[in-house]
Design a protein around this motif. Structure first.
Motif, mmCIF file in Angstrom:
data_model
loop_
_atom_site.group_PDB
_atom_site.id
_atom_site.type_symbol
_atom_site.label_atom_id
_atom_site.label_comp_id
_atom_site.label_asym_id
_atom_site.label_seq_id
_atom_site.Cartn_x
_atom_site.Cartn_y
_atom_site.Cartn_z
ATOM 1 N N THR A 271 -0.121 13.170 -3.401
ATOM 2 C CA THR A 271 -0.949 11.963 -3.265
ATOM 3 C C THR A 271 -0.367 10.817 -4.090
ATOM 4 O OG1 THR A 271 -2.342 12.702 -5.107
ATOM 5 C CG2 THR A 271 -3.092 13.256 -2.870
ATOM 6 N N ASN B 272 1.010 5.401 0.921
ATOM 7 C CA ASN B 272 0.410 6.525 1.644
ATOM 8 C C ASN B 272 1.274 7.766 1.474
ATOM 9 O OD1 ASN B 272 -1.761 5.053 2.563
ATOM 10 N ND2 ASN B 272 -0.879 4.636 4.575
ATOM 11 N N LYS C 250 -2.549 3.188 -5.581
ATOM 12 C CA LYS C 250 -3.017 2.965 -4.207
ATOM 13 C C LYS C 250 -2.428 1.699 -3.597
ATOM 14 C CE LYS C 250 -5.591 6.613 -4.420
ATOM 15 N NZ LYS C 250 -5.189 7.838 -3.686
ATOM 16 N N GLU C 251 -2.309 0.639 -4.425
ATOM 17 C CA GLU C 251 -1.733 -0.608 -3.926
ATOM 18 C C GLU C 251 -1.299 -1.493 -5.082
ATOM 19 O OE1 GLU C 251 -5.284 -3.717 -3.127
ATOM 20 O OE2 GLU C 251 -5.179 -2.070 -1.660
ATOM 21 N N ARG D 91 0.851 -1.201 0.000
ATOM 22 C CA ARG D 91 0.000 0.000 0.000
ATOM 23 C C ARG D 91 0.885 1.248 0.000
ATOM 24 N NH1 ARG D 91 -5.389 -0.719 1.077
ATOM 25 N NH2 ARG D 91 -6.028 -2.785 1.852
#
Length: 224
Positions: free
Chosen positions: A124, A112, A128-129, A110
């Motif tokens: 950002t 972050n 996302k993963e 993941r």
């Protein structure tokens, strides 16, 4: 007459004070009790030494604050300390050995992100993963944008959770620890190319680790 002499002898000689039996005057006592005073020049020299010592300590701490990020980079990226992923120079295998481990359990990675209070960017993860197996390389992207009307220079640090997995997280390419300058209104993509060390699959302490989080934080550069 005889009686008078006997009476005088029984009384003894009259007491007459001598120089040696005089009582010391208060002024003499004060002279013995008062400590010698410190010369003004000695006090001035002592104060100057103290100020020089304090100034040296302050300058030393300022120097350490500027050296903190480079030292963090050198120590943590080579040792995996404090949940920091290792770079390729600290990896156990060269690129020729980076092959997926057959039959290995898949791991979810993941991504972050966060910003310090003084950083005005937007930052950002595009990705996302990712799911992969040890030894398999992967490419992920983050997006950074400077929505302000001024140029801003930023620098990032990163960590891996859980921390015990950081020793197996090897980065081939990333944007961490390097200053990144974004002009007013500019937006860029920042790649992260990495792999999980094949030894991860054989470490009994990693058998319960099914998910790893890579976290980046951007700070405004102190040198700007």
């Amino acid at each position: 007459m005889l009686a008078r002499r006997l009476l005088t002898a029984s009384r003894g000689p009259l007491f007459r004070p001598t120089l040696s039996s005089r009582v010391l005057q208060p002024s003499s006592i004060r002279r013995f009790a008062t400590a010698p005073s410190t010369p003004a020049s000695a006090r001035t020299r002592s104060n100057a030494d103290a100020m020089l010592y304090i100034a040296s300590v302050i300058i030393g701490f300022i120097g350490l604050s500027y050296a903190a990020v480079p030292l963090y980079k050198i120590i943590c990226t080579d040792t995996g300390l404090d949940g920091t992923a290792k770079n390729l120079s600290g990896a156990k295998f060269d690129p020729a050995t980076m092959k997926p481990v057959a039959g290995a359990r898949p791991i979810r990675i993941r991504f972050n992100s966060s910003l310090s209070d003084s950083m005005k960017w937007k930052f950002t993860p595009q990705t996302k993963e990712i799911t992969l197996v040890p030894g398999e390389t992967a490419l992920a992207f983050y997006t950074a944008e400077n929505p302000t009307s001024e140029d801003i220079v930023g620098i990032s640090t990163y960590s891996v959770v859980p921390g015990r997995a950081a020793q197996y997280f090897n980065k081939i390419q990333c944007f961490c620890f390097e200053e990144q300058k974004l002009a007013a209104g500019e937006e860029v993509d920042m790649p992260v190319f990495f792999y999980i060390d094949p030894e991860f699959a054989y470490d009994p302490y990693m058998k319960d680790v099914r998910e790893i989080t890579l976290h980046y934080t951007f700070f405004r550069s102190k040198y700007q």
